[in-house]
Enzyme design. Structure first.
Site, short mmCIF file in Angstrom:
data_model
loop_
_atom_site.label_atom_id
_atom_site.label_comp_id
_atom_site.label_asym_id
_atom_site.label_seq_id
_atom_site.Cartn_x
_atom_site.Cartn_y
_atom_site.Cartn_z
N GLU A 150 44.39 57.61 62.39
CA GLU A 150 44.00 58.91 61.87
C GLU A 150 45.03 59.99 62.17
OE1 GLU A 150 39.64 58.95 62.59
OE2 GLU A 150 39.96 61.11 62.64
N ARG A 176 35.04 55.37 66.40
CA ARG A 176 36.49 55.59 66.43
C ARG A 176 37.16 54.41 65.74
NH1 ARG A 176 35.41 60.08 67.39
NH2 ARG A 176 36.07 61.39 69.15
N HIS A 232 36.59 61.78 58.66
CA HIS A 232 36.04 62.13 59.98
C HIS A 232 35.10 63.34 59.89
CE1 HIS A 232 36.96 61.70 64.55
NE2 HIS A 232 35.72 62.14 64.36
N1 LIG Z 1 32.44 60.56 63.54
C1 LIG Z 1 32.22 61.63 64.29
O1 LIG Z 1 32.40 62.76 63.84
C2 LIG Z 1 31.73 61.46 65.68
C3 LIG Z 1 32.03 60.34 66.41
N2 LIG Z 1 31.56 60.20 67.68
C4 LIG Z 1 31.89 58.97 68.41
O2 LIG Z 1 30.68 58.32 68.76
C5 LIG Z 1 30.81 57.79 70.07
C6 LIG Z 1 29.46 57.54 70.68
O3 LIG Z 1 28.80 58.76 70.96
P1 LIG Z 1 27.42 58.79 71.78
O4 LIG Z 1 26.43 57.92 71.16
O5 LIG Z 1 27.09 60.21 71.98
O6 LIG Z 1 27.89 58.15 73.15
P2 LIG Z 1 26.99 57.45 74.26
O7 LIG Z 1 27.81 57.44 75.48
O8 LIG Z 1 25.65 58.08 74.29
O9 LIG Z 1 26.81 55.97 73.69
C7 LIG Z 1 27.82 55.02 73.66
C8 LIG Z 1 27.22 53.66 73.98
O10 LIG Z 1 28.25 52.68 73.87
C9 LIG Z 1 28.09 51.77 74.94
N3 LIG Z 1 29.35 51.09 75.26
C10 LIG Z 1 30.44 51.59 75.90
N4 LIG Z 1 31.36 50.63 76.05
C11 LIG Z 1 30.86 49.51 75.49
C12 LIG Z 1 31.35 48.20 75.33
N5 LIG Z 1 32.54 47.82 75.85
N6 LIG Z 1 30.57 47.30 74.70
C13 LIG Z 1 29.35 47.65 74.23
N7 LIG Z 1 28.83 48.88 74.35
C14 LIG Z 1 29.59 49.81 74.97
C15 LIG Z 1 27.61 52.61 76.11
O11 LIG Z 1 26.98 51.82 77.09
C16 LIG Z 1 26.66 53.58 75.41
O12 LIG Z 1 25.35 53.07 75.38
C17 LIG Z 1 31.68 58.85 70.77
O13 LIG Z 1 32.32 58.32 71.90
C18 LIG Z 1 32.66 59.25 69.70
O14 LIG Z 1 33.78 58.41 69.74
C19 LIG Z 1 30.79 61.16 68.26
C20 LIG Z 1 30.46 62.29 67.57
C21 LIG Z 1 30.92 62.56 66.23
O1 LIG Z 2 33.00 64.83 68.84
C1 LIG Z 2 33.55 63.77 68.46
O2 LIG Z 2 33.69 62.79 69.21
C2 LIG Z 2 34.07 63.69 67.10
O3 LIG Z 2 34.54 62.68 66.69
C3 LIG Z 2 34.02 64.87 66.24
O4 LIG Z 2 32.89 65.59 66.36
#
Ligand SMILES: NC(=O)C1=CN([C@@H]2O[C@H](COP(=O)(O)OP(=O)(O)OC[C@H]3O[C@@H](n4cnc5c(N)ncnc54)[C@H](O)[C@@H]3O)[C@@H](O)[C@H]2O)C=CC1
Ligand SMILES: O=C(O)C(=O)CO
Length: 333
Positions: free
Chosen positions: A274, A245, A295
């Site tokens: 965004e 993000r 994105h």
């Molecule tokens: N660009 C895109 O289209 C997409 C973006 N995303 C973003 O990716 C992010 C991560 O997704 P996942 O890996 O599935 O989530 P997840 O929950 O599996 O992994 C996130 C990791 O970040 C860590 N974390 C949280 N707060 C923290 C902090 N203050 N300092 C250090 N580490 C911290 C957590 O402990 C966890 O291990 C989502 O929250 C979303 O914002 C997700 C899907 C698509």
């Molecule tokens: O799912 C999310 O968090 C995205 O950013 C878009 O897939």
């Protein structure tokens, strides 16, 4: 208030056809066929009428909107993994459950992270644009269009969750050394599989990496986690990639440091304001210093269908009186 067998489900954006068809079969689904984002007033109206809302990551479901929701609203089933668009605490306090769509977009987002990670140091977009821009290409040259090697470099992953680990698996195949900072250290078996080095101190890790990949969620604790102070710790030869993000990085300072040559470049799929993109970043993209994507991390046909299927499973499980598989609680954020 009991939930009806065919609940009124308001979906805020156009979803894949197969998902919409199934939603119509199962629910009293109010779809958004022309895909124009709902206004704040329309979202409030939905919160007053619907039993279930299916927002996407661009719909702001904040405390003010939740305060307006009627007692019939029972579930916010986000079409998205990140839930920073929803005030989960306010929802749960009001007895409204929240779900998201994790896992089905992990591999696609990790692929896009790798694409950016390769594209910036190897000048992929800059090179490709030579051939389509009408500029004359005079042929291969020993000193032209040189980027920097990926193999053997240090990758620092901030947020070693599902996507962070999927990035690490791919990056190992590209010969990168894996380093990470996470809220909690990951299990030793995962560290061993990924040959990953844990840094308790984010500052220390940032100061030593060649490439930094942001893969943590946007929460109050991660807003500007890469603050101006921390960005200044990054080496001038290093690159930053963000598919998480925009709010996690102080984008203005990142832009300024790249302009000043104090950070080598960046690959960004997400932006702080965004869909607005800082025109200075666009200028840097034209100069080949950054690669910008709108994105697109999870943007695959397969992923979007699976996200929709997950939304449906979450709704049906909830309606059957069980805990939905992807329930989000404030304590897990
Ligand atoms: N660009 C895109 O289209 C997409 C973006 N995303 C973003 O990716 C992010 C991560 O997704 P996942 O890996 O599935 O989530 P997840 O929950 O599996 O992994 C996130 C990791 O970040 C860590 N974390 C949280 N707060 C923290 C902090 N203050 N300092 C250090 N580490 C911290 C957590 O402990 C966890 O291990 C989502 O929250 C979303 O914002 C997700 C899907 C698509
Ligand atoms: O799912 C999310 O968090 C995205 O950013 C878009 O897939």
């Amino acid at each position: 208030m009991a939930i009806r067998k065919r609940p009124l489900v308001v979906v805020t954006r156009k979803l894949p056809d197969s998902v919409e068809t199934r939603m119509r079969e199962l629910f009293d689904a109010r779809l958004n066929l022309d895909d124009s984002p709902l206004s704040k007033a329309a979202l409030i109206e939905a919160a007053k009428q619907a039993e279930i809302i299916v927002p996407t990551v661009t719909d702001k479901i904040d405390a003010a909107l939740i305060a307006e929701a009627g007692p019939q609203l029972k579930l916010i089933a986000n079409f998205g993994n990140g839930v920073d668009n929803i005030d989960v605490e306010a929802a749960v306090k009001k007895g409204i459950a929240v779900t998201n769509t994790p896992r089905v977009l992990t591999e696609d987002t990790a692929d896009m992270t790798m694409a950016l990670l390769l594209a910036v140091p190897r000048r992929l977009v800059e090179g490709a644009s030579v051939l389509i821009s009408g500029q004359e290409w005079t042929g291969w040259s020993p000193t032209w269009m040189l980027g920097h090697r990926i193999w053997g470099k240090r990758l620092g992953i901030v947020g070693m969750g599902r996507i962070g680990q999927a990035v690490a698996r791919r990056a190992r195949a590209f010969g990168l050394q894996i380093h990470y900072h996470n809220r909690r250290r990951v299990p030793v078996e995962i560290e061993e599989e990924l040959e990953a080095t844990y840094w308790e101190s984010l500052d220390q890790m940032l100061a030593r990496m060649d490439i930094i990949s942001i893969n943590c969620p946007h929460t109050p604790a991660t807003y500007h986690l890469l603050s101006a102070r921390r960005l200044k710790l990054i080496r001038p030869e290093a690159y930053v990639v963000n598919t998480a993000r925009g709010e996690v990085i102080d984008e203005n300072t990142l832009t300024r440091l790249i302009e000043a040559g104090e950070i080598a470049g960046a690959g960004l799929d997400v932006f702080e304001h965004e869909p607005a993109v800082n025109p200075r970043l666009v200028k840097l993209a034209k100069a080949g210093k950054v690669v910008l994507l709108p994105h697109m991390g999870s943007a695959t046909v397969e992923g979007r269908v699976e996200m929709g299927e997950k939304v449906i499973i979450n709704i049906r499980t909830f309606m059957d009186g069980h805990k939905p598989p992807d329930r989000v609680l404030p304590s897990t954020l």
